[in-house]
Design an enzyme around this catalytic site. Structure first.
Site, PDB file in Angstrom:
ATOM      1  N   ARG A  83       0.897  -1.098  -0.042  1.00 17.39           N
ATOM      2  CA  ARG A  83      -0.155  -0.043  -0.082  1.00 17.39           C
ATOM      3  C   ARG A  83       0.825   1.274  -0.060  1.00 17.39           C
ATOM      4  O   ARG A  83       1.981   1.427   0.479  1.00 17.39           O
ATOM      5  CB  ARG A  83      -0.973   0.053   1.324  1.00 17.39           C
ATOM      6  CG  ARG A  83      -1.982  -0.987   0.987  1.00 17.39           C
ATOM      7  CD  ARG A  83      -2.919  -0.919   2.267  1.00 17.39           C
ATOM      8  NE  ARG A  83      -2.394  -1.329   3.511  1.00 17.39           N
ATOM      9  CZ  ARG A  83      -2.072  -0.666   4.454  1.00 17.39           C
ATOM     10  NH1 ARG A  83      -1.922   0.952   4.400  1.00 17.39           N
ATOM     11  NH2 ARG A  83      -1.327  -1.177   5.612  1.00 17.39           N
ATOM     12  N   TYR A 211      -1.488  -3.509  -6.720  1.00 12.02           N
ATOM     13  CA  TYR A 211      -1.347  -4.164  -5.592  1.00 12.02           C
ATOM     14  C   TYR A 211      -2.647  -4.301  -4.665  1.00 12.02           C
ATOM     15  O   TYR A 211      -3.700  -3.286  -4.740  1.00 12.02           O
ATOM     16  CB  TYR A 211      -0.296  -3.614  -4.665  1.00 12.02           C
ATOM     17  CG  TYR A 211      -0.304  -3.970  -3.238  1.00 12.02           C
ATOM     18  CD1 TYR A 211       0.278  -5.397  -3.094  1.00 12.02           C
ATOM     19  CD2 TYR A 211      -0.974  -3.446  -2.256  1.00 12.02           C
ATOM     20  CE1 TYR A 211       0.425  -5.842  -1.645  1.00 12.02           C
ATOM     21  CE2 TYR A 211      -1.054  -3.940  -0.875  1.00 12.02           C
ATOM     22  CZ  TYR A 211      -0.455  -5.291  -0.758  1.00 12.02           C
ATOM     23  OH  TYR A 211      -0.456  -5.688   0.535  1.00 12.02           O
ATOM     24  N   GLY A 213      -4.292  -3.949  -1.680  1.00 10.33           N
ATOM     25  CA  GLY A 213      -4.911  -2.934  -0.966  1.00 10.33           C
ATOM     26  C   GLY A 213      -5.123  -1.518  -1.628  1.00 10.33           C
ATOM     27  O   GLY A 213      -6.001  -0.808  -1.404  1.00 10.33           O
ATOM     28  N   LYS A 220      -9.814  -2.419   1.461  1.00  9.34           N
ATOM     29  CA  LYS A 220      -9.342  -1.464   2.265  1.00  9.34           C
ATOM     30  C   LYS A 220     -10.035  -0.139   1.838  1.00  9.34           C
ATOM     31  O   LYS A 220     -10.530   0.754   2.730  1.00  9.34           O
ATOM     32  CB  LYS A 220      -7.820  -0.802   2.258  1.00  9.34           C
ATOM     33  CG  LYS A 220      -6.906  -1.957   2.491  1.00  9.34           C
ATOM     34  CD  LYS A 220      -7.119  -2.509   4.117  1.00  9.34           C
ATOM     35  CE  LYS A 220      -6.409  -3.609   4.472  1.00  9.34           C
ATOM     36  NZ  LYS A 220      -6.396  -4.236   5.729  1.00  9.34           N
ATOM     37  N   HIS A 240     -10.815  -2.561  11.238  1.00  5.54           N
ATOM     38  CA  HIS A 240      -9.747  -3.217  10.766  1.00  5.54           C
ATOM     39  C   HIS A 240      -9.426  -4.284  11.890  1.00  5.54           C
ATOM     40  O   HIS A 240      -8.465  -4.357  12.589  1.00  5.54           O
ATOM     41  CB  HIS A 240      -8.492  -2.556  10.657  1.00  5.54           C
ATOM     42  CG  HIS A 240      -7.446  -2.853   9.998  1.00  5.54           C
ATOM     43  ND1 HIS A 240      -5.974  -2.541  10.127  1.00  5.54           N
ATOM     44  CD2 HIS A 240      -7.216  -4.013   9.078  1.00  5.54           C
ATOM     45  CE1 HIS A 240      -5.225  -3.172   9.473  1.00  5.54           C
ATOM     46  NE2 HIS A 240      -5.919  -4.186   8.711  1.00  5.54           N
ATOM     47  N   SER A 262      -1.377  -3.804  10.050  1.00  5.96           N
ATOM     48  CA  SER A 262      -1.128  -4.718   9.293  1.00  5.96           C
ATOM     49  C   SER A 262       0.100  -5.567   9.533  1.00  5.96           C
ATOM     50  O   SER A 262       1.173  -4.998   9.929  1.00  5.96           O
ATOM     51  CB  SER A 262      -1.030  -3.874   7.992  1.00  5.96           C
ATOM     52  OG  SER A 262      -1.954  -3.026   7.557  1.00  5.96           O
ATOM     53  N   CYS A 264       0.840  -7.908  11.652  1.00  7.84           N
ATOM     54  CA  CYS A 264       0.845  -8.182  13.133  1.00  7.84           C
ATOM     55  C   CYS A 264       0.164  -9.554  13.694  1.00  7.84           C
ATOM     56  O   CYS A 264       0.077  -9.482  14.664  1.00  7.84           O
ATOM     57  CB  CYS A 264       0.536  -6.864  14.070  1.00  7.84           C
ATOM     58  SG  CYS A 264       1.793  -5.573  13.702  1.00  7.84           S
ATOM     59  N   GLY A 265      -0.076 -10.339  12.818  1.00  7.91           N
ATOM     60  CA  GLY A 265      -0.594 -11.626  13.199  1.00  7.91           C
ATOM     61  C   GLY A 265      -1.962 -11.772  13.362  1.00  7.91           C
ATOM     62  O   GLY A 265      -2.461 -12.612  14.048  1.00  7.91           O
ATOM     63  N   LYS A 266      -2.828 -10.833  12.525  1.00  8.75           N
ATOM     64  CA  LYS A 266      -4.350 -11.089  12.550  1.00  8.75           C
ATOM     65  C   LYS A 266      -4.732 -12.523  12.092  1.00  8.75           C
ATOM     66  O   LYS A 266      -5.368 -12.961  12.611  1.00  8.75           O
ATOM     67  CB  LYS A 266      -4.891 -10.054  12.164  1.00  8.75           C
ATOM     68  CG  LYS A 266      -5.127  -8.659  12.645  1.00  8.75           C
ATOM     69  CD  LYS A 266      -6.235  -7.826  12.322  1.00  8.75           C
ATOM     70  CE  LYS A 266      -6.257  -7.346  11.026  1.00  8.75           C
ATOM     71  NZ  LYS A 266      -5.102  -6.387  10.621  1.00  8.75           N
ATOM     72  N   ASP A 291      -9.459  -9.752   8.826  1.00 10.58           N
ATOM     73  CA  ASP A 291      -9.006  -8.483   8.752  1.00 10.58           C
ATOM     74  C   ASP A 291      -9.956  -7.286   8.881  1.00 10.58           C
ATOM     75  O   ASP A 291      -9.407  -6.339   9.229  1.00 10.58           O
ATOM     76  CB  ASP A 291      -8.372  -8.382   6.959  1.00 10.58           C
ATOM     77  CG  ASP A 291      -7.640  -7.149   6.876  1.00 10.58           C
ATOM     78  OD1 ASP A 291      -6.753  -7.009   7.526  1.00 10.58           O
ATOM     79  OD2 ASP A 291      -7.581  -6.669   5.866  1.00 10.58           O
ATOM     80  N   ARG A 380       1.910 -12.259  -0.620  1.00 12.84           N
ATOM     81  CA  ARG A 380       0.589 -12.574  -0.249  1.00 12.84           C
ATOM     82  C   ARG A 380      -0.024 -13.673  -0.822  1.00 12.84           C
ATOM     83  O   ARG A 380       0.489 -14.281  -1.859  1.00 12.84           O
ATOM     84  CB  ARG A 380      -0.192 -11.438  -0.596  1.00 12.84           C
ATOM     85  CG  ARG A 380       0.135  -9.890   0.153  1.00 12.84           C
ATOM     86  CD  ARG A 380      -0.547 -10.018   1.349  1.00 12.84           C
ATOM     87  NE  ARG A 380      -0.130  -8.899   2.135  1.00 12.84           N
ATOM     88  CZ  ARG A 380      -0.935  -8.073   3.052  1.00 12.84           C
ATOM     89  NH1 ARG A 380      -1.885  -8.617   3.308  1.00 12.84           N
ATOM     90  NH2 ARG A 380      -0.263  -6.825   3.672  1.00 12.84           N
ATOM     91  N   ARG A 411       2.694  -3.752  18.070  1.00  7.85           N
ATOM     92  CA  ARG A 411       3.869  -4.390  18.151  1.00  7.85           C
ATOM     93  C   ARG A 411       4.802  -3.512  19.195  1.00  7.85           C
ATOM     94  O   ARG A 411       5.288  -2.602  18.353  1.00  7.85           O
ATOM     95  CB  ARG A 411       4.407  -4.413  16.693  1.00  7.85           C
ATOM     96  CG  ARG A 411       5.537  -5.498  16.413  1.00  7.85           C
ATOM     97  CD  ARG A 411       5.971  -5.322  14.891  1.00  7.85           C
ATOM     98  NE  ARG A 411       4.984  -6.149  14.090  1.00  7.85           N
ATOM     99  CZ  ARG A 411       5.353  -7.569  13.931  1.00  7.85           C
ATOM    100  NH1 ARG A 411       6.727  -7.896  14.606  1.00  7.85           N
ATOM    101  NH2 ARG A 411       4.691  -8.364  13.186  1.00  7.85           N
ATOM    102  N   PHE A 504       1.575 -17.247  19.079  1.00  9.04           N
ATOM    103  CA  PHE A 504       0.410 -18.147  18.251  1.00  9.04           C
ATOM    104  C   PHE A 504      -0.375 -18.776  19.301  1.00  9.04           C
ATOM    105  O   PHE A 504      -1.256 -18.300  19.684  1.00  9.04           O
ATOM    106  CB  PHE A 504       1.621 -19.083  17.719  1.00  9.04           C
ATOM    107  CG  PHE A 504       2.773 -18.376  16.870  1.00  9.04           C
ATOM    108  CD1 PHE A 504       2.250 -17.819  15.476  1.00  9.04           C
ATOM    109  CD2 PHE A 504       3.937 -18.175  17.144  1.00  9.04           C
ATOM    110  CE1 PHE A 504       3.155 -17.137  14.784  1.00  9.04           C
ATOM    111  CE2 PHE A 504       4.814 -17.721  16.216  1.00  9.04           C
ATOM    112  CZ  PHE A 504       4.400 -16.943  15.232  1.00  9.04           C
TER     113      PHE A 504
HETATM  114  C1  OXD Z   1      -3.229  -4.553   5.150  1.00 10.12           C
HETATM  115  C2  OXD Z   1      -3.688  -5.753   4.432  1.00 10.12           C
HETATM  116  O1  OXD Z   1      -2.283  -3.974   4.744  1.00 10.12           O
HETATM  117  O2  OXD Z   1      -4.604  -6.400   5.068  1.00 10.12           O
HETATM  118  O3  OXD Z   1      -3.737  -4.312   6.335  1.00 10.12           O
HETATM  119  O4  OXD Z   1      -3.712  -6.290   3.562  1.00 10.12           O
HETATM  120 MN    MN Z   2      -5.369  -5.348   6.942  1.00  9.92          MN
END
Ligand code: OXD
Ligand code: MN
Length: 595
Positions: A83, A211, A213, A220, A240, A262, A264-266, A291, A380, A411, A504
């Site tokens: 993005r 890309y 996003g 988004k 988000h 973004s 960070c492990g969602k 997401d 991705r 984070r 995890f």
């Molecule tokens: C982000 C995504 O960049 O979900 O947050 O792709």
């Molecule tokens: Mn995202």
């Protein structure tokens, strides 16, 4: 004429029953001058024809059909991999309505700039009309849009990420309203790239990037920037956040919505596999979304949430059998990979997957560690959520799932403990507003720099953050049964620079404590920053933590927090008089007890 061409030709002249949509498509076609117009119906035949087209021109490269059936690799332009926040604008008539959290341009100037870029840009190309629905097709919480694009890669991704095609068009014709998204890859020139949003006009214009996003406009651009504006007007929240169901051994499921910046492990948290002891005891985890979360109050006063997306656009690096086996199973077939490396037998590969050495890197060069990571750090996978082994049976519920807890997390290598609970809704909104995190590769720019990312919405809120926080505060009304709010930090580091918490699957231990707090069955210590568990308030059976870890994960450092709360105060001040007093007062209250 082959089957692929047939499918496209037969659709060329199709129109819909909604005059406003026909008129917009005609207007865009007059501006962009495509050779063909194709109305997407989302059918298997259409998708097969698109894939064949992209294979023929090299946009998609086939992967190993035995190990990864029906999966492809796309290599983007090396300058188009993330993005572009500095090129993303919110174009409201008044600058202040976009707020200091957004780049702003006056609507007339932005339209003129974009229309000049779009003029003639689809000559020699096909214009695809992509009707889509964000959310289950029959959900009152869902909203529709139409993306016009000249990128078949975008069409194929939108088909996975949204409910795309004929059913969405039928809903649009019935409702008569839709978000308009105009996209062209242009020449993929970073100097001629802009992502513009016109919230009042429910319109998006995106030029020069392919890309995710920036180009999959349902994600988004619509589901967060435009939807956050609509949500404020209509009394709901577009966030988000992942949505996950946690089922306890008694068979009760609590749904948790969690906002993390973004990368960070969602996705990992949404697909968590319980630790062995929990599995044996009967705990289960159900994925609703990874997401985006749209929530609104139900008749019983609780917040009900849907995942507006139908697929995952997940970060590949770091995804492995130990970090996220559910994701690996999900992407074992019918997946589009973007910017990953490949092994010599054409399997997709990324750093952290396993011990093999890839043959080609993400740019298709023979792999040489001197060129950097084999897969792009923001490479991705795009895959249907239905392929996920933990996909929740409630994920497609048109009424959504009731949310028991909202989690904010960043984070943070230092200061911030593993978990704490907000005292009440206003305190929780302040915790969300104050969220800080170190930047990642999901956006261009420096990685690892700490910045405020309120509710993980810094890049995505379509209006002034001060008004957004006021909107959040407004849900605290008589009769509301709001979720409890928590803050977590999986990323605290020790003096040796290593993570102190195993993360995890073990994160379920923290989620269990939260759920017990919701049920009034777990203890906590009341501190100035909120309610903190003691180490023995969590089930830590089988986890060995050093003394340093125990102290840092479950303790709080008043001196460090004084500086943090001062910096939060300075951040709120940046929004001037528009910032709600309730948040400023909450910040001042916490500062005053932090002596
Ligand atoms: C982000 C995504 O960049 O979900 O947050 O792709
Ligand atoms: Mn995202």
């Amino acid at each position: 004429m082959n089957a692929a061409v047939d499918v496209f030709k037969s659709q060329d002249s199709r129109e819909c029953r909604l005059e406003a949509l026909n008129a917009w498509v005609a207007e865009v076609a007059a501006l962009t001058q495509p050779d063909h117009i194709h109305w997407c119906d989302g059918s298997d035949a259409e998708n097969a024809a698109l894939i064949a087209r992209m294979q023929a021109d090299g946009t998609l490269l086939p992967l190993n059909h035995e190990t990864h059936p029906h999966s492809w690799l796309h290599r983007s332009s090396p300058s188009d991999v993330a993005r572009v926040e500095h090129l993303t604008f919110v174009c409201t008539p008044e600058r202040d309505d976009a707020g200091p959290n957004n780049h702003w341009m006056a609507p007339a100037e932005a339209h003129a700039k974009m229309d000049a870029l779009f003029a003639g840009c689809m000559r020699g190309r096909t214009l695809y009309v992509v009707p889509y629905c964000m959310g289950p097709i029959d959900s009152p919480l869902a909203r529709c849009g139409v993306e016009i694009t000249d990128s078949p890669y975008v069409v194929a991704n939108m088909r996975i990420m949204t409910r795309m095609g004929a059913p969405a068009l039928a809903r649009i014709e019935r409702e008569g309203s839709f978000v308009k998204g105009l996209h062209s890859v242009g020449e993929l020139d970073p100097e001629r790239r802009f992502i513009m949003h016109f919230p009042e006009e429910l319109t998006i214009k995106s030029f020069g990037s392919g890309y995710g996003g920036n180009a999959l406009l349902g994600k988004k651009c619509h589901a967060l920037r435009i939807a956050s504006h609509q949500a404020r007007q209509e009394g709901w929240l577009a966030e988000h956040m992942l949505i996950v169901g946690i089922e306890n051994p008694q068979g009760q499921t609590h749904y948790v919505a969690a906002a993390f910046p973004s990368a960070c492990g969602k996705t990992n948290l949404a697909m968590l596999i319980p630790p062995e002891g929990y599995r044996q005891a009967g705990w289960k985890v159900w994925t609703v979304g990874d997401d985006i979360c749209w929530m609104r109050p139900g008749a019983d006063g609780r917040l009900y949430a849907i995942n507006p997306e139908a697929g995952f656009f997940g970060v590949a690096p770091g995804t492995s059998d130990s970090s996220n086996p559910n994701a690996l199973a999900t992407i074992s077939h019918h997946t589009i990979f973007t910017n990953v490396a490949v092994t010599d037998d054409q399997e997709p590969w990324w750093d952290g997957l396993d011990k093999r050495t890839p043959a080609l890197d993400w740019q298709g060069r023979p792999y040489d560690p001197a060129n950097g990571p084999a897969a792009h750090p923001n490479s991705r996978f795009t895959v249907s959520a239905r392929q996920c082994p933990s996909y929740s049976p409630r994920a497609e519920d048109p009424q959504g799932v009731p949310i028991s807890a909202i989690v904010f997390g960043g984070r943070r290598a230092s200061l911030v403990p593993l978990v704490f609970e907000a005292r009440d809704w206003t305190h929780g909104v302040l915790i969300g507003a104050a969220m800080g995190s170190e930047t990642t590769a999901a956006a261009t720019g420096a990685v690892g720099v700490m910045r405020r990312d309120p509710m993980a919405m810094k890049p995505f809120c379509g209006y002034n953050f001060a008004d957004y926080f006021a909107h959040w505060l407004s849900f605290d009304q008589a009769g509301a049964k709001l979720p409890k709010i928590f803050h977590v930090n999986w990323f605290r580091k020790g003096d040796d620079g290593k993570f102190l918490w195993p993360g995890f699957g073990e994160n379920l231990r923290v989620l269990e404590w939260m759920i017990k707090r919701v049920e009034g069955q777990a203890d906590a210590v009341d501190t100035p920053i909120g309610n903190l568990p003691r180490a023995d308030d969590l089930n830590l059976d089988g986890v060995s933590l050093s003394q340093e870890a125990g102290a840092k994960l479950f303790g709080f450092d008043p001196e460090g927090w004084r500086a943090e709360v001062d910096s939060i105060g300075a951040y709120l001040e940046e929004f001037g008089g528009r910032m709600p007093d309730a948040l400023k007062e909450e910040q001042a209250r916490i500062r005053s007890v932090l002596t």
